[in-house]
Scaffold this motif. Structure first.
Motif, PDB file in Angstrom:
ATOM      1  N   LEU A 224       0.828  -1.204   0.000  1.00 17.69           N
ATOM      2  CA  LEU A 224       0.000   0.000   0.000  1.00 17.69           C
ATOM      3  C   LEU A 224       0.862   1.253   0.000  1.00 17.69           C
ATOM      4  CD1 LEU A 224      -2.825  -0.967   2.535  1.00 17.69           C
ATOM      5  CD2 LEU A 224      -3.097  -0.543   0.082  1.00 17.69           C
ATOM      6  N   LYS A 225       1.927   1.220   0.805  1.00 18.18           N
ATOM      7  CA  LYS A 225       2.832   2.369   0.863  1.00 18.18           C
ATOM      8  C   LYS A 225       3.514   2.588  -0.473  1.00 18.18           C
ATOM      9  CE  LYS A 225       6.569   4.295   3.674  1.00 18.18           C
ATOM     10  NZ  LYS A 225       7.480   4.065   4.820  1.00 18.18           N
ATOM     11  N   THR A 226       3.956   1.479  -1.097  1.00 16.25           N
ATOM     12  CA  THR A 226       4.623   1.579  -2.398  1.00 16.25           C
ATOM     13  C   THR A 226       3.673   2.118  -3.456  1.00 16.25           C
ATOM     14  OG1 THR A 226       6.002  -0.325  -1.813  1.00 16.25           O
ATOM     15  CG2 THR A 226       5.929   0.290  -4.126  1.00 16.25           C
ATOM     16  N   GLU A 227       2.445   1.598  -3.452  1.00 15.82           N
ATOM     17  CA  GLU A 227       1.456   2.077  -4.423  1.00 15.82           C
ATOM     18  C   GLU A 227       1.130   3.550  -4.186  1.00 15.82           C
ATOM     19  OE1 GLU A 227      -1.733  -0.657  -3.842  1.00 15.82           O
ATOM     20  OE2 GLU A 227      -0.934  -2.142  -5.264  1.00 15.82           O
ATOM     21  N   GLY A 228       1.072   3.936  -2.899  1.00 18.78           N
ATOM     22  CA  GLY A 228       0.831   5.343  -2.584  1.00 18.78           C
ATOM     23  C   GLY A 228       1.953   6.241  -3.079  1.00 18.78           C
ATOM     24  N   MET A 229       3.206   5.772  -2.875  1.00 19.06           N
ATOM     25  CA  MET A 229       4.362   6.534  -3.354  1.00 19.06           C
ATOM     26  C   MET A 229       4.334   6.655  -4.872  1.00 19.06           C
ATOM     27  SD  MET A 229       7.363   4.967  -0.917  1.00 19.06           S
ATOM     28  CE  MET A 229       8.665   5.671  -1.945  1.00 19.06           C
ATOM     29  N   MET A 230       3.984   5.551  -5.538  1.00 20.67           N
ATOM     30  CA  MET A 230       3.922   5.580  -6.995  1.00 20.67           C
ATOM     31  C   MET A 230       2.846   6.543  -7.479  1.00 20.67           C
ATOM     32  SD  MET A 230       4.518   1.721  -8.382  1.00 20.67           S
ATOM     33  CE  MET A 230       4.067   2.291 -10.005  1.00 20.67           C
ATOM     34  N   ALA A 231       1.710   6.550  -6.774  1.00 22.76           N
ATOM     35  CA  ALA A 231       0.631   7.468  -7.155  1.00 22.76           C
ATOM     36  C   ALA A 231       1.087   8.916  -7.029  1.00 22.76           C
ATOM     37  CB  ALA A 231      -0.601   7.223  -6.286  1.00 22.76           C
ATOM     38  N   LYS A 232       1.815   9.207  -5.928  1.00 22.22           N
ATOM     39  CA  LYS A 232       2.325  10.572  -5.725  1.00 22.22           C
ATOM     40  C   LYS A 232       3.331  10.938  -6.813  1.00 22.22           C
ATOM     41  CE  LYS A 232       1.917  10.235  -0.710  1.00 22.22           C
ATOM     42  NZ  LYS A 232       2.678  10.056   0.541  1.00 22.22           N
ATOM     43  N   MET A 233       4.248   9.992  -7.096  1.00 14.05           N
ATOM     44  CA  MET A 233       5.272  10.270  -8.096  1.00 14.05           C
ATOM     45  C   MET A 233       4.659  10.432  -9.484  1.00 14.05           C
ATOM     46  SD  MET A 233       8.614   8.043  -6.957  1.00 14.05           S
ATOM     47  CE  MET A 233       7.770   6.487  -6.688  1.00 14.05           C
ATOM     48  N   THR A 234       3.639   9.615  -9.769  1.00 13.22           N
ATOM     49  CA  THR A 234       2.953   9.736 -11.052  1.00 13.22           C
ATOM     50  C   THR A 234       2.262  11.091 -11.162  1.00 13.22           C
ATOM     51  OG1 THR A 234       2.572   7.339 -11.122  1.00 13.22           O
ATOM     52  CG2 THR A 234       1.214   8.705 -12.566  1.00 13.22           C
ATOM     53  N   GLU A 235       1.667  11.520 -10.056  1.00  9.79           N
ATOM     54  CA  GLU A 235       1.003  12.823 -10.037  1.00  9.79           C
ATOM     55  C   GLU A 235       2.023  13.946 -10.220  1.00  9.79           C
ATOM     56  OE1 GLU A 235      -1.846  15.610 -10.111  1.00  9.79           O
ATOM     57  OE2 GLU A 235      -2.135  13.443 -10.143  1.00  9.79           O
ATOM     58  N   MET A 236       3.180  13.811  -9.556  1.00  7.67           N
ATOM     59  CA  MET A 236       4.237  14.814  -9.710  1.00  7.67           C
ATOM     60  C   MET A 236       4.739  14.843 -11.150  1.00  7.67           C
ATOM     61  SD  MET A 236       4.641  16.386  -6.857  1.00  7.67           S
ATOM     62  CE  MET A 236       6.243  17.141  -6.964  1.00  7.67           C
ATOM     63  N   LYS A 237       4.885  13.668 -11.743  1.00  5.94           N
ATOM     64  CA  LYS A 237       5.311  13.585 -13.146  1.00  5.94           C
ATOM     65  C   LYS A 237       4.292  14.275 -14.044  1.00  5.94           C
ATOM     66  CE  LYS A 237       6.092  10.093 -16.765  1.00  5.94           C
ATOM     67  NZ  LYS A 237       4.759  10.054 -17.363  1.00  5.94           N
ATOM     68  N   ARG A 238       2.997  14.032 -13.760  1.00  7.60           N
ATOM     69  CA  ARG A 238       1.935  14.660 -14.550  1.00  7.60           C
ATOM     70  C   ARG A 238       1.964  16.189 -14.375  1.00  7.60           C
ATOM     71  NH1 ARG A 238      -2.005  12.121 -12.424  1.00  7.60           N
ATOM     72  NH2 ARG A 238      -1.801  10.303 -13.790  1.00  7.60           N
ATOM     73  N   THR A 239       2.247  16.632 -13.153  1.00  7.66           N
ATOM     74  CA  THR A 239       2.342  18.071 -12.889  1.00  7.66           C
ATOM     75  C   THR A 239       3.475  18.693 -13.694  1.00  7.66           C
ATOM     76  OG1 THR A 239       1.478  17.782 -10.646  1.00  7.66           O
ATOM     77  CG2 THR A 239       2.691  19.804 -11.078  1.00  7.66           C
ATOM     78  N   VAL A 240       4.614  17.995 -13.715  1.00  5.95           N
ATOM     79  CA  VAL A 240       5.763  18.499 -14.473  1.00  5.95           C
ATOM     80  C   VAL A 240       5.442  18.538 -15.970  1.00  5.95           C
ATOM     81  CG1 VAL A 240       8.156  18.030 -15.115  1.00  5.95           C
ATOM     82  CG2 VAL A 240       7.433  17.751 -12.749  1.00  5.95           C
ATOM     83  N   GLU A 241       4.742  17.510 -16.449  1.00  6.30           N
ATOM     84  CA  GLU A 241       4.336  17.499 -17.860  1.00  6.30           C
ATOM     85  C   GLU A 241       3.452  18.701 -18.177  1.00  6.30           C
ATOM     86  OE1 GLU A 241       4.172  12.793 -19.122  1.00  6.30           O
ATOM     87  OE2 GLU A 241       2.540  13.614 -17.945  1.00  6.30           O
ATOM     88  N   ASN A 242       2.529  19.017 -17.284  1.00  6.55           N
ATOM     89  CA  ASN A 242       1.658  20.181 -17.488  1.00  6.55           C
ATOM     90  C   ASN A 242       2.472  21.475 -17.482  1.00  6.55           C
ATOM     91  OD1 ASN A 242      -0.574  18.505 -17.579  1.00  6.55           O
ATOM     92  ND2 ASN A 242      -1.069  18.748 -15.415  1.00  6.55           N
ATOM     93  N   GLN A 243       3.456  21.547 -16.585  1.00  4.08           N
ATOM     94  CA  GLN A 243       4.317  22.730 -16.535  1.00  4.08           C
ATOM     95  C   GLN A 243       5.093  22.889 -17.844  1.00  4.08           C
ATOM     96  OE1 GLN A 243       6.736  22.103 -13.104  1.00  4.08           O
ATOM     97  NE2 GLN A 243       5.070  22.467 -11.647  1.00  4.08           N
TER      98      GLN A 243
END
Length: 266
Positions: A224-243
């Motif tokens: 669960l922790k790993t999946e949560g970290m991946m979700a956060k990192m994926t969201e951060m990656k998506r944020t950077v893509e938008n930037q």
């Protein structure tokens, strides 16, 4: 991306939602000292240890808190506000990270273009870094998932052995009863030894089951922790893509303005 002087909302919310008005929510920046940006504690702001640079510029909405929305309103953004923010909800031991990218656009077109290009390069580097981090994280998630499945299969096998052992104990108990009726002392003693051996084996299986269940629980938490970290990192990656998209559009606008000005001069 946020411009200097603008107001911005740093998003953070629980899923599923939970009334957090009476709880504690802490916003901070790990790179600052003191690190606290805004703290909400049991129904009110608790800003004793707030970093001075944020004084009078942060707020949380009570209406939003009732819905499990901890989003932070930050006004009059400064260049120094640029960085990664941590939103911590101790009641559920949940941590969220939000990156704020602050930009100052010069009125000079040349400066504006140079600045946008630097931002583009920096953002591209950040994007590449997130891609590099996500790949091993996905591999880790897969390994943890496989280990969790292996433990599940072990538990199934242990349960089969326990049931088989219980069946054998019942059979031996019947033999003990029969031999006692026949007053066959030697046979009874042999069956008693066999029963004790089966009970010892049963005890070991129970202990093994407890150990595997504990391992599986820890593995599930890690998953669960790993999946949560991946979700956060994926969201951060998506944020950077938008930037990156915003910066590239801004560059196209500046190039278009320069092209139109050149045609006008001709």
């Amino acid at each position: 991306m946020t411009l200097v002087g603008e107001d911005v909302i740093l998003p953070c919310c629980l899923v599923p939602p939970l009334d957090a008005v009476s709880k504690r929510v802490a916003w901070g920046r790990p790179d600052l000292e003191p690190r606290f940006v805004h703290v909400w504690h049991e129904g009110q702001n608790h800003l004793v240890n707030q970093n001075p640079s944020y004084k009078g510029r942060t707020s949380l909405s009570i209406d939003n808190l009732k819905q499990g929305d901890f989003s932070l309103h930050l006004s009059a953004v400064k260049l120094s506000d640029n960085g990664v923010y941590r939103c911590y909800f101790p009641s559920q031991d949940k941590t969220f990270y939000v990156e704020l990218v602050v930009s100052y656009i010069s009125s000079s077109k040349k400066n504006k273009k140079d600045q946008l290009r630097r931002q583009s390069m920096k953002t591209q580097e950040e994007f590449n870094a997130w891609v590099a981090v996500l790949s091993p994280s996905m591999e880790l998630s897969t390994r943890v998932g496989n280990q969790s499945e292996e433990l599940r299969l072990q538990l199934e096998e242990i349960e089969k052995q326990r049931e088989e052992n219980k069946r054998k104990v019942k059979l031996v108990e019947k033999e003990i009863a029969a031999s006692e009726k026949e007053k066959a002392t030697d046979k009874t003693e042999g069956y008693l030894r066999e029963k004790q051996s089966l009970l010892d084996a049963q005890w070991k299986l129970e202990k093994r089951k407890e150990e595997v269940e504990k391992q599986q629980l820890n593995m599930e938490k890690l998953l669960l922790k790993t999946e949560g970290m991946m979700a956060k990192m994926t969201e951060m990656k998506r944020t950077v893509e938008n930037q990156m998209e915003v910066i590239n559009l801004s560059l196209e606008e500046v190039d278009s303005e320069d092209g139109n000005a050149h045609l006008h001069r001709e």
